[in-house]
Design a protein around this motif. Structure first.
Motif, PDB file in Angstrom:
ATOM      1  N   THR A 175       0.839  -1.191   0.000  1.00  0.00           N
ATOM      2  CA  THR A 175       0.000   0.000   0.000  1.00  0.00           C
ATOM      3  C   THR A 175       0.878   1.246   0.000  1.00  0.00           C
ATOM      4  O   THR A 175       1.854   1.328   0.748  1.00  0.00           O
ATOM      5  N   LEU A 176       0.528   2.219  -0.839  1.00  0.00           N
ATOM      6  CA  LEU A 176       1.296   3.447  -0.965  1.00  0.00           C
ATOM      7  C   LEU A 176       0.458   4.628  -0.508  1.00  0.00           C
ATOM      8  O   LEU A 176      -0.768   4.636  -0.648  1.00  0.00           O
ATOM      9  N   SER A 177       1.145   5.627   0.033  1.00  0.00           N
ATOM     10  CA  SER A 177       0.465   6.888   0.309  1.00  0.00           C
ATOM     11  C   SER A 177       0.278   7.630  -1.014  1.00  0.00           C
ATOM     12  O   SER A 177       0.898   7.290  -2.032  1.00  0.00           O
ATOM     13  N   ALA A 178      -0.567   8.639  -1.005  1.00  0.00           N
ATOM     14  CA  ALA A 178      -0.812   9.396  -2.232  1.00  0.00           C
ATOM     15  C   ALA A 178       0.470  10.048  -2.729  1.00  0.00           C
ATOM     16  O   ALA A 178       0.724  10.109  -3.934  1.00  0.00           O
ATOM     17  N   TRP A 179       1.322  10.520  -1.806  1.00  0.00           N
ATOM     18  CA  TRP A 179       2.568  11.181  -2.212  1.00  0.00           C
ATOM     19  C   TRP A 179       3.563  10.180  -2.795  1.00  0.00           C
ATOM     20  O   TRP A 179       4.255  10.482  -3.773  1.00  0.00           O
ATOM     21  N   ASP A 180       3.630   8.983  -2.184  1.00  0.00           N
ATOM     22  CA  ASP A 180       4.516   7.953  -2.733  1.00  0.00           C
ATOM     23  C   ASP A 180       4.063   7.527  -4.128  1.00  0.00           C
ATOM     24  O   ASP A 180       4.879   7.356  -5.045  1.00  0.00           O
ATOM     25  N   ALA A 181       2.764   7.379  -4.288  1.00  0.00           N
ATOM     26  CA  ALA A 181       2.236   7.004  -5.599  1.00  0.00           C
ATOM     27  C   ALA A 181       2.506   8.106  -6.621  1.00  0.00           C
ATOM     28  O   ALA A 181       2.894   7.823  -7.763  1.00  0.00           O
ATOM     29  N   LEU A 182       2.328   9.363  -6.211  1.00  0.00           N
ATOM     30  CA  LEU A 182       2.581  10.470  -7.130  1.00  0.00           C
ATOM     31  C   LEU A 182       4.047  10.510  -7.551  1.00  0.00           C
ATOM     32  O   LEU A 182       4.365  10.772  -8.723  1.00  0.00           O
ATOM     33  N   GLY A 183       4.954  10.227  -6.603  1.00  0.00           N
ATOM     34  CA  GLY A 183       6.371  10.214  -6.934  1.00  0.00           C
ATOM     35  C   GLY A 183       6.694   9.160  -7.972  1.00  0.00           C
ATOM     36  O   GLY A 183       7.471   9.411  -8.920  1.00  0.00           O
ATOM     37  N   ARG A 184       6.105   7.996  -7.860  1.00  0.00           N
ATOM     38  CA  ARG A 184       6.354   6.936  -8.834  1.00  0.00           C
ATOM     39  C   ARG A 184       5.747   7.277 -10.198  1.00  0.00           C
ATOM     40  O   ARG A 184       6.351   7.007 -11.241  1.00  0.00           O
ATOM     41  N   VAL A 185       4.569   7.870 -10.179  1.00  0.00           N
ATOM     42  CA  VAL A 185       3.934   8.261 -11.441  1.00  0.00           C
ATOM     43  C   VAL A 185       4.774   9.325 -12.140  1.00  0.00           C
ATOM     44  O   VAL A 185       4.950   9.291 -13.363  1.00  0.00           O
ATOM     45  N   LEU A 186       5.303  10.280 -11.380  1.00  0.00           N
ATOM     46  CA  LEU A 186       6.146  11.322 -11.979  1.00  0.00           C
ATOM     47  C   LEU A 186       7.447  10.740 -12.526  1.00  0.00           C
ATOM     48  O   LEU A 186       7.990  11.249 -13.514  1.00  0.00           O
ATOM     49  N   LEU A 187       7.952   9.675 -11.889  1.00  0.00           N
ATOM     50  CA  LEU A 187       9.138   9.000 -12.418  1.00  0.00           C
ATOM     51  C   LEU A 187       8.844   8.411 -13.792  1.00  0.00           C
ATOM     52  O   LEU A 187       9.645   8.559 -14.732  1.00  0.00           O
ATOM     53  N   VAL A 188       7.697   7.766 -13.921  1.00  0.00           N
ATOM     54  CA  VAL A 188       7.298   7.230 -15.225  1.00  0.00           C
ATOM     55  C   VAL A 188       7.109   8.359 -16.233  1.00  0.00           C
ATOM     56  O   VAL A 188       7.535   8.259 -17.391  1.00  0.00           O
ATOM     57  N   ALA A 189       6.476   9.455 -15.792  1.00  0.00           N
ATOM     58  CA  ALA A 189       6.242  10.585 -16.689  1.00  0.00           C
ATOM     59  C   ALA A 189       7.561  11.157 -17.204  1.00  0.00           C
ATOM     60  O   ALA A 189       7.698  11.457 -18.402  1.00  0.00           O
ATOM     61  N   ALA A 190       8.542  11.300 -16.319  1.00  0.00           N
ATOM     62  CA  ALA A 190       9.848  11.819 -16.745  1.00  0.00           C
ATOM     63  C   ALA A 190      10.504  10.883 -17.740  1.00  0.00           C
ATOM     64  O   ALA A 190      11.126  11.327 -18.722  1.00  0.00           O
ATOM     65  N   TRP A 191      10.387   9.588 -17.514  1.00  0.00           N
ATOM     66  CA  TRP A 191      10.962   8.608 -18.436  1.00  0.00           C
ATOM     67  C   TRP A 191      10.274   8.668 -19.800  1.00  0.00           C
ATOM     68  O   TRP A 191      10.935   8.612 -20.841  1.00  0.00           O
ATOM     69  N   VAL A 192       8.962   8.790 -19.790  1.00  0.00           N
ATOM     70  CA  VAL A 192       8.214   8.874 -21.045  1.00  0.00           C
ATOM     71  C   VAL A 192       8.573  10.157 -21.794  1.00  0.00           C
ATOM     72  O   VAL A 192       8.720  10.160 -23.021  1.00  0.00           O
ATOM     73  N   VAL A 193       8.725  11.259 -21.066  1.00  0.00           N
ATOM     74  CA  VAL A 193       9.122  12.521 -21.686  1.00  0.00           C
ATOM     75  C   VAL A 193      10.457  12.361 -22.412  1.00  0.00           C
ATOM     76  O   VAL A 193      10.638  12.841 -23.538  1.00  0.00           O
ATOM     77  N   LEU A 194      11.403  11.687 -21.782  1.00  0.00           N
ATOM     78  CA  LEU A 194      12.710  11.475 -22.408  1.00  0.00           C
ATOM     79  C   LEU A 194      12.574  10.660 -23.685  1.00  0.00           C
ATOM     80  O   LEU A 194      13.253  10.938 -24.692  1.00  0.00           O
ATOM     81  N   GLN A 195      11.705   9.661 -23.682  1.00  0.00           N
ATOM     82  CA  GLN A 195      11.482   8.876 -24.898  1.00  0.00           C
ATOM     83  C   GLN A 195      10.896   9.749 -26.011  1.00  0.00           C
ATOM     84  O   GLN A 195      11.286   9.625 -27.186  1.00  0.00           O
ATOM     85  N   LEU A 196       9.993  10.641 -25.643  1.00  0.00           N
ATOM     86  CA  LEU A 196       9.382  11.517 -26.643  1.00  0.00           C
ATOM     87  C   LEU A 196      10.369  12.557 -27.151  1.00  0.00           C
ATOM     88  O   LEU A 196      10.287  12.979 -28.311  1.00  0.00           O
ATOM     89  N   TRP A 197      11.280  12.996 -26.300  1.00  0.00           N
ATOM     90  CA  TRP A 197      12.333  13.898 -26.781  1.00  0.00           C
ATOM     91  C   TRP A 197      13.173  13.198 -27.846  1.00  0.00           C
ATOM     92  O   TRP A 197      13.592  13.822 -28.819  1.00  0.00           O
ATOM     93  N   ALA A 198      13.416  11.909 -27.650  1.00  0.00           N
ATOM     94  CA  ALA A 198      14.168  11.147 -28.659  1.00  0.00           C
ATOM     95  C   ALA A 198      13.386  11.063 -29.960  1.00  0.00           C
ATOM     96  O   ALA A 198      13.950  11.236 -31.051  1.00  0.00           O
ATOM     97  N   VAL A 199      12.083  10.812 -29.866  1.00  0.00           N
ATOM     98  CA  VAL A 199      11.246  10.796 -31.066  1.00  0.00           C
ATOM     99  C   VAL A 199      11.263  12.155 -31.744  1.00  0.00           C
ATOM    100  O   VAL A 199      11.368  12.264 -32.976  1.00  0.00           O
TER     101      VAL A 199
END
Length: 292
Positions: A175-199
């Motif tokens: 179980t995650l707190s809302a802040w822990d979950a948000l941190g993980r989601v933002l990690l994915v978002a940053a990774w996806v952004v980097l992939q799109l910069w490559a595209v």
């Protein structure tokens, strides 16, 4: 006179810096005045909401088993789990829709302006080709970043509204707190952004060689599809580590586990950084020899 000459370089440097910011703001105004840019961003922002609402109408007993893996497994796991919803939305759209947004921005940045005759004004103006490419790259990167952040925001908020803050848990049952979950989601978002910069960098490289924006978009999307097909062929497994979209569907899901497996995310980030460097280098080499 001596003091004036000594102060000239500093004044010129300051003007160059201000000029770069002014050009960047002008580029953003040009980008966000295009109706298609706003339409694409708006549609992408709606996707997590549509997925979240659709999942509330699904009978949970019909999604048991994860639908055989892949995107189906993520969607099944997102039922009554607000943490997984934004990650699932980003993963699903990373296959085609998000690259489409970056490809469109890259196509309009150079090929689009060449088609409208405005690129020649950039090329004959007292603006360095490196600065021109930097402005265009920053514009494409901004569009990609806003697209991902919009999806992340609407996805996370939709998950909270539908499932509540007590529905944040990983696939391993933690179980995650809302802040822990948000941190993980933002990690994915940053990774996806980097992939799109490559595209976007690849799109800029292609865009520098043509005056037809649709050709750039078609080339990028065709390349994405070809890379996906090659990723399924074991006969060319030696080529898989060089494919940009390798592990696009697996890497984001690593944040859904506990602990987070960062190896796949790191590999994908390094691969994207190489594509960015190569794409921008090709675009710069072309712009330095282009006169219209």
């Amino acid at each position: 006179m001596t003091h004036a000459l000594a102060a000239a370089p500093a004044a010129r440097t300051g003007q160059d810096s201000v000029g770069l910011l002014r050009l960047y703001r002008a580029e953003l105004r040009w980008i966000f005045r295009r109706p298609r840019t706003l339409a694409v961003l708006g549609l992408l922002a709606l996707i997590p909401v549509i997925i979240g609402v659709a999942l509330t109408l699904v009978d949970p007993t019909e999604t048991n088993g994860g639908g055989g893996g892949g995107d189906g497994a993520l969607l099944a796991s997102a039922v009554n789990n607000g943490f997984i919803l934004p990650v699932a939305a980003l993963t699903m759209t990373l296959g085609l829709l998000l690259p489409l947004a970056s490809a469109m921005a890259g196509a309009d940045a150079i090929a689009g302006e060449a088609a409208h005759g405005t690129l020649r004004g950039w090329l004959i103006a007292p603006v360095g080709r490196g600065r021109l490419l930097a402005i265009k790259a920053f514009g494409v990167a901004t569009v990609s970043t806003i697209a991902v952040l919009a999806m992340t925001f609407t996805g996370f908020v939709t998950g909270l509204v539908i499932s509540g803050t007590d529905s944040m848990f990983t696939l391993t049952g933690s179980t995650l707190s809302a802040w822990d979950a948000l941190g993980r989601v933002l990690l994915v978002a940053a990774w996806v952004v980097l992939q799109l910069w490559a595209v976007g960098a690849v799109a800029l490289a292609i865009s520098a060689f043509t005056e037809h924006p649709m050709l750039v978009v078609a080339s990028v999307l065709a390349g994405t599809i070809v890379f996906t097909i090659l990723g399924f062929l074991d006969a060319v497994s030696w080529l898989h580590p060089f494919l940009l979209n390798e592990n696009w569907t697996q890497a984001p899901a690593s944040v859904l586990m506990d602990p987070v497996d960062t190896a796949m995310l790191g590999e994908g980030a390094l691969r994207a950084a190489c594509y960015i460097a190569i794409g921008l280098s090709i675009a710069y080499a072309r712009l330095t020899t282009r006169d219209g």
